[in-house]
Design a protein around this motif. Structure first.
Motif, PDB file in Angstrom:
ATOM      1  N   GLY A 162      65.132  57.132  37.015  1.00  0.00           N
ATOM      2  CA  GLY A 162      65.325  55.746  36.629  1.00  0.00           C
ATOM      3  C   GLY A 162      65.414  54.768  37.772  1.00  0.00           C
ATOM      4  O   GLY A 162      65.429  53.554  37.552  1.00  0.00           O
ATOM      5  N   THR A 163      65.464  55.251  39.006  1.00  0.00           N
ATOM      6  CA  THR A 163      65.632  54.358  40.151  1.00  0.00           C
ATOM      7  C   THR A 163      64.464  54.418  41.131  1.00  0.00           C
ATOM      8  O   THR A 163      63.957  53.397  41.574  1.00  0.00           O
ATOM      9  CB  THR A 163      66.932  54.695  40.915  1.00  0.00           C
ATOM     10  N   ARG A 164      64.014  55.627  41.468  1.00  0.00           N
ATOM     11  CA  ARG A 164      62.912  55.770  42.410  1.00  0.00           C
ATOM     12  C   ARG A 164      62.140  57.054  42.140  1.00  0.00           C
ATOM     13  O   ARG A 164      62.668  57.992  41.530  1.00  0.00           O
ATOM     14  CB  ARG A 164      63.427  55.771  43.856  1.00  0.00           C
ATOM     15  N   GLY A 165      60.907  57.091  42.620  1.00  0.00           N
ATOM     16  CA  GLY A 165      60.104  58.305  42.476  1.00  0.00           C
ATOM     17  C   GLY A 165      58.797  58.141  43.229  1.00  0.00           C
ATOM     18  O   GLY A 165      58.324  57.031  43.452  1.00  0.00           O
ATOM     19  N   SER A 166      58.203  59.255  43.640  1.00  0.00           N
ATOM     20  CA  SER A 166      56.916  59.214  44.339  1.00  0.00           C
ATOM     21  C   SER A 166      56.155  60.507  44.079  1.00  0.00           C
ATOM     22  O   SER A 166      56.749  61.536  43.733  1.00  0.00           O
ATOM     23  CB  SER A 166      57.105  59.008  45.846  1.00  0.00           C
ATOM     24  N   CYS A 167      54.850  60.428  44.244  1.00  0.00           N
ATOM     25  CA  CYS A 167      53.996  61.594  44.038  1.00  0.00           C
ATOM     26  C   CYS A 167      52.753  61.434  44.908  1.00  0.00           C
ATOM     27  O   CYS A 167      52.230  60.320  45.071  1.00  0.00           O
ATOM     28  CB  CYS A 167      53.597  61.717  42.572  1.00  0.00           C
ATOM     29  N   SER A 168      52.278  62.547  45.489  1.00  0.00           N
ATOM     30  CA  SER A 168      51.108  62.484  46.364  1.00  0.00           C
ATOM     31  C   SER A 168      50.078  63.546  45.976  1.00  0.00           C
ATOM     32  O   SER A 168      50.429  64.593  45.424  1.00  0.00           O
ATOM     33  CB  SER A 168      51.526  62.658  47.827  1.00  0.00           C
ATOM     34  N   TRP A 169      48.825  63.221  46.278  1.00  0.00           N
ATOM     35  CA  TRP A 169      47.718  64.134  46.010  1.00  0.00           C
ATOM     36  C   TRP A 169      46.849  64.228  47.269  1.00  0.00           C
ATOM     37  O   TRP A 169      46.599  63.229  47.946  1.00  0.00           O
ATOM     38  CB  TRP A 169      46.845  63.617  44.869  1.00  0.00           C
ATOM     39  N   SER A 170      46.390  65.402  47.595  1.00  0.00           N
ATOM     40  CA  SER A 170      45.555  65.605  48.770  1.00  0.00           C
ATOM     41  C   SER A 170      44.264  66.303  48.363  1.00  0.00           C
ATOM     42  O   SER A 170      44.287  67.256  47.571  1.00  0.00           O
ATOM     43  CB  SER A 170      46.316  66.447  49.808  1.00  0.00           C
ATOM     44  N   SER A 171      43.141  65.830  48.895  1.00  0.00           N
ATOM     45  CA  SER A 171      41.839  66.388  48.515  1.00  0.00           C
ATOM     46  C   SER A 171      40.974  66.607  49.762  1.00  0.00           C
ATOM     47  O   SER A 171      40.850  65.713  50.603  1.00  0.00           O
ATOM     48  CB  SER A 171      41.133  65.417  47.559  1.00  0.00           C
ATOM     49  N   LEU A 172      40.373  67.793  49.854  1.00  0.00           N
ATOM     50  CA  LEU A 172      39.469  68.094  50.960  1.00  0.00           C
ATOM     51  C   LEU A 172      38.192  68.712  50.391  1.00  0.00           C
ATOM     52  O   LEU A 172      38.199  69.827  49.869  1.00  0.00           O
ATOM     53  CB  LEU A 172      40.128  69.061  51.950  1.00  0.00           C
ATOM     54  N   ASP A 173      37.112  67.968  50.491  1.00  0.00           N
ATOM     55  CA  ASP A 173      35.816  68.432  50.017  1.00  0.00           C
ATOM     56  C   ASP A 173      35.048  68.992  51.228  1.00  0.00           C
ATOM     57  O   ASP A 173      34.466  68.247  52.023  1.00  0.00           O
ATOM     58  CB  ASP A 173      35.054  67.262  49.388  1.00  0.00           C
ATOM     59  N   ASN A 174      35.084  70.317  51.347  1.00  0.00           N
ATOM     60  CA  ASN A 174      34.514  70.973  52.521  1.00  0.00           C
ATOM     61  C   ASN A 174      33.018  71.228  52.315  1.00  0.00           C
ATOM     62  O   ASN A 174      32.607  71.924  51.390  1.00  0.00           O
ATOM     63  CB  ASN A 174      35.232  72.299  52.767  1.00  0.00           C
ATOM     64  N   ASN A 175      32.219  70.645  53.209  1.00  0.00           N
ATOM     65  CA  ASN A 175      30.768  70.812  53.131  1.00  0.00           C
ATOM     66  C   ASN A 175      30.220  71.721  54.233  1.00  0.00           C
ATOM     67  O   ASN A 175      29.057  71.598  54.640  1.00  0.00           O
ATOM     68  CB  ASN A 175      30.076  69.445  53.195  1.00  0.00           C
ATOM     69  N   GLY A 176      31.044  72.600  54.709  1.00  0.00           N
ATOM     70  CA  GLY A 176      30.596  73.552  55.730  1.00  0.00           C
ATOM     71  C   GLY A 176      30.230  72.884  57.041  1.00  0.00           C
ATOM     72  O   GLY A 176      30.979  72.053  57.568  1.00  0.00           O
ATOM     73  N   VAL A 177      29.038  73.233  57.538  1.00  0.00           N
ATOM     74  CA  VAL A 177      28.595  72.694  58.828  1.00  0.00           C
ATOM     75  C   VAL A 177      28.354  71.181  58.772  1.00  0.00           C
ATOM     76  O   VAL A 177      28.279  70.515  59.805  1.00  0.00           O
ATOM     77  CB  VAL A 177      27.302  73.416  59.283  1.00  0.00           C
ATOM     78  N   LYS A 178      28.233  70.650  57.570  1.00  0.00           N
ATOM     79  CA  LYS A 178      28.006  69.212  57.417  1.00  0.00           C
ATOM     80  C   LYS A 178      29.317  68.419  57.501  1.00  0.00           C
ATOM     81  O   LYS A 178      29.308  67.190  57.456  1.00  0.00           O
ATOM     82  CB  LYS A 178      27.327  68.924  56.081  1.00  0.00           C
ATOM     83  N   GLY A 179      30.401  69.130  57.619  1.00  0.00           N
ATOM     84  CA  GLY A 179      31.683  68.444  57.693  1.00  0.00           C
ATOM     85  C   GLY A 179      32.385  68.428  56.342  1.00  0.00           C
ATOM     86  O   GLY A 179      32.036  69.186  55.434  1.00  0.00           O
ATOM     87  N   SER A 180      33.360  67.567  56.197  1.00  0.00           N
ATOM     88  CA  SER A 180      34.123  67.491  54.946  1.00  0.00           C
ATOM     89  C   SER A 180      34.678  66.082  54.740  1.00  0.00           C
ATOM     90  O   SER A 180      34.838  65.307  55.690  1.00  0.00           O
ATOM     91  CB  SER A 180      35.270  68.506  54.949  1.00  0.00           C
ATOM     92  N   GLN A 181      34.955  65.804  53.476  1.00  0.00           N
ATOM     93  CA  GLN A 181      35.540  64.511  53.108  1.00  0.00           C
ATOM     94  C   GLN A 181      37.010  64.717  52.726  1.00  0.00           C
ATOM     95  O   GLN A 181      37.327  65.539  51.855  1.00  0.00           O
ATOM     96  CB  GLN A 181      34.775  63.887  51.942  1.00  0.00           C
ATOM     97  N   PHE A 182      37.860  63.956  53.401  1.00  0.00           N
ATOM     98  CA  PHE A 182      39.297  64.057  53.129  1.00  0.00           C
ATOM     99  C   PHE A 182      39.784  62.796  52.407  1.00  0.00           C
ATOM    100  O   PHE A 182      39.384  61.684  52.739  1.00  0.00           O
ATOM    101  CB  PHE A 182      40.061  64.226  54.445  1.00  0.00           C
ATOM    102  N   ARG A 183      40.663  62.997  51.406  1.00  0.00           N
ATOM    103  CA  ARG A 183      41.283  61.877  50.695  1.00  0.00           C
ATOM    104  C   ARG A 183      42.769  62.190  50.507  1.00  0.00           C
ATOM    105  O   ARG A 183      43.143  63.345  50.235  1.00  0.00           O
ATOM    106  CB  ARG A 183      40.649  61.639  49.328  1.00  0.00           C
ATOM    107  N   TRP A 184      43.573  61.174  50.645  1.00  0.00           N
ATOM    108  CA  TRP A 184      45.010  61.323  50.399  1.00  0.00           C
ATOM    109  C   TRP A 184      45.512  60.123  49.611  1.00  0.00           C
ATOM    110  O   TRP A 184      45.169  58.971  49.918  1.00  0.00           O
ATOM    111  CB  TRP A 184      45.768  61.442  51.722  1.00  0.00           C
ATOM    112  N   LEU A 185      46.314  60.405  48.569  1.00  0.00           N
ATOM    113  CA  LEU A 185      46.810  59.356  47.664  1.00  0.00           C
ATOM    114  C   LEU A 185      48.310  59.528  47.453  1.00  0.00           C
ATOM    115  O   LEU A 185      48.795  60.652  47.296  1.00  0.00           O
ATOM    116  CB  LEU A 185      46.075  59.462  46.315  1.00  0.00           C
ATOM    117  N   ASN A 186      49.010  58.430  47.457  1.00  0.00           N
ATOM    118  CA  ASN A 186      50.457  58.466  47.186  1.00  0.00           C
ATOM    119  C   ASN A 186      50.845  57.277  46.315  1.00  0.00           C
ATOM    120  O   ASN A 186      50.420  56.139  46.568  1.00  0.00           O
ATOM    121  CB  ASN A 186      51.256  58.417  48.492  1.00  0.00           C
ATOM    122  N   VAL A 187      51.630  57.553  45.277  1.00  0.00           N
ATOM    123  CA  VAL A 187      52.155  56.500  44.405  1.00  0.00           C
ATOM    124  C   VAL A 187      53.670  56.527  44.501  1.00  0.00           C
ATOM    125  O   VAL A 187      54.298  57.574  44.310  1.00  0.00           O
ATOM    126  CB  VAL A 187      51.725  56.710  42.935  1.00  0.00           C
TER     127      VAL A 187
END
Length: 297
Positions: A110-135
């Motif tokens: 009722g007073t505070r709260g938070s949540c986070s999500w982490s995503s790593l799309d690994n494309n091998g030798v082509k590299g990878s895409q990283f995303r991070w989200l927090n509410v």
């Protein structure tokens, strides 16, 4: 001749005696009159004193009346949703495609709260895409010493925006208002160079009534993959902020198809439920978009 002289002397003595008797009779009358006058004056003074006492008593009663205790308008929102449940699966799939479940942060029902999500799309030798989200959600309760919940939330909203605008090492910082998101919302975006790669940081801070919602979202192309488009990330961050604000309103019985039951409205503001200045500072540090993003990233 002698008799006449005696008669004259007798007459004179009689006259003198008469005058003495008249004067003697007049003296008590004067004293009585003076006494009456004095009594009348005393009565007037007494009456006046009586009126003065009455007035003084009235004044004392007025001064003794206890002034009403200070009051403050009750906060509009009494509940918060689960931070990990503020965003739809569809939105999460767009922002963090490779994440499965949100990770809860520091929370207080009722007073505070938070949540986070982490995503790593690994494309091998082509590299990878990283995303991070927090509410992050923070609700303020009205308090006679600190003011209304809305006023406190307004100050915290401004503080969060300033924190996002003053991150060390940030480049190309830009800020803009976000429409249709609570009572006020601001997007802050900037570039942040780190050893892992070039990160594009997006922070949306929104206030709805006495609740502040902060959405942190960043992305980077790692291991040689291309850097994500900042405009695309900004649109996604704004979308997440709108959903989070709507979830807060729904939790308090406003809008939403299935609003969560709200807690009964508090008649008297609760001081203990209000985040203390120390708690607010802690929340600002732990949920600060820039610092949290940099650490998690």
């Amino acid at each position: 001749m002698q008799r006449r002289a005696e008669r004259d002397q007798g007459a004179q003595r009689a006259k003198r005696l008469h005058r003495v008797l008249v004067c003697a009779a007049a003296v008590p009358v004067m004293l009585i009159a003076a006494g009456c006058s004095s009594d009348s004056g005393s009565g007037g003074d007494s009456a006046g004193g009586g009126n003065g006492s009455a007035s003084s008593g009235a004044g004392a009663d007025s001064g003794a009346s206890v002034s009403a205790a200070p009051t403050v308008q009750a906060a509009a929102y009494n509940s918060l949703p689960d931070a990990c449940g503020t965003l739809s699966k569809k939105t999460l799939k767009s922002l963090t495609p490779e994440s499965s479940k949100g990770k809860k942060g520091t929370s207080e029902a009722g007073t505070r709260g938070s949540c986070s999500w982490s995503s790593l799309d690994n494309n091998g030798v082509k590299g990878s895409q990283f995303r991070w989200l927090n509410v992050s959600l923070l609700r303020f309760e009205s308090d006679t010493s600190r003011g209304t919940g809305e006023a406190q939330a307004g100050k915290y909203f401004e503080q969060q925006v300033q924190d996002a605008q003053s991150v060390a090492g940030a480049k190309n910082t830009k800020s803009q208002a976000v429409a249709g998101t609570g009572d006020a919302a601001t997007l802050v975006r900037y570039d942040l160079k780190k050893k892992e790669g070039a990160f594009k940081q997006q922070t949306v801070v929104a206030r709805v009534e006495n609740v502040v919602v902060t959405v942190d979202y960043n992305g980077a192309g790692l291991a040689g993959d291309k850097t994500p488009n900042a405009d695309d990330l900004s649109k996604l961050a704004e979308r997440a902020a709108k959903e989070a604000v709507a979830a807060v309103s729904a939790a308090n019985g406003e809008g939403g198809a299935n609003p969560a039951p709200s807690a009964p409205e508090s008649k008297a503001p609760s001081k203990s439920a209000s985040p203390s200045p120390t708690a607010s500072k802690s929340a600002s540090t732990s949920a600060s978009p820039s610092k949290s993003a940099a650490k998690k990233s």
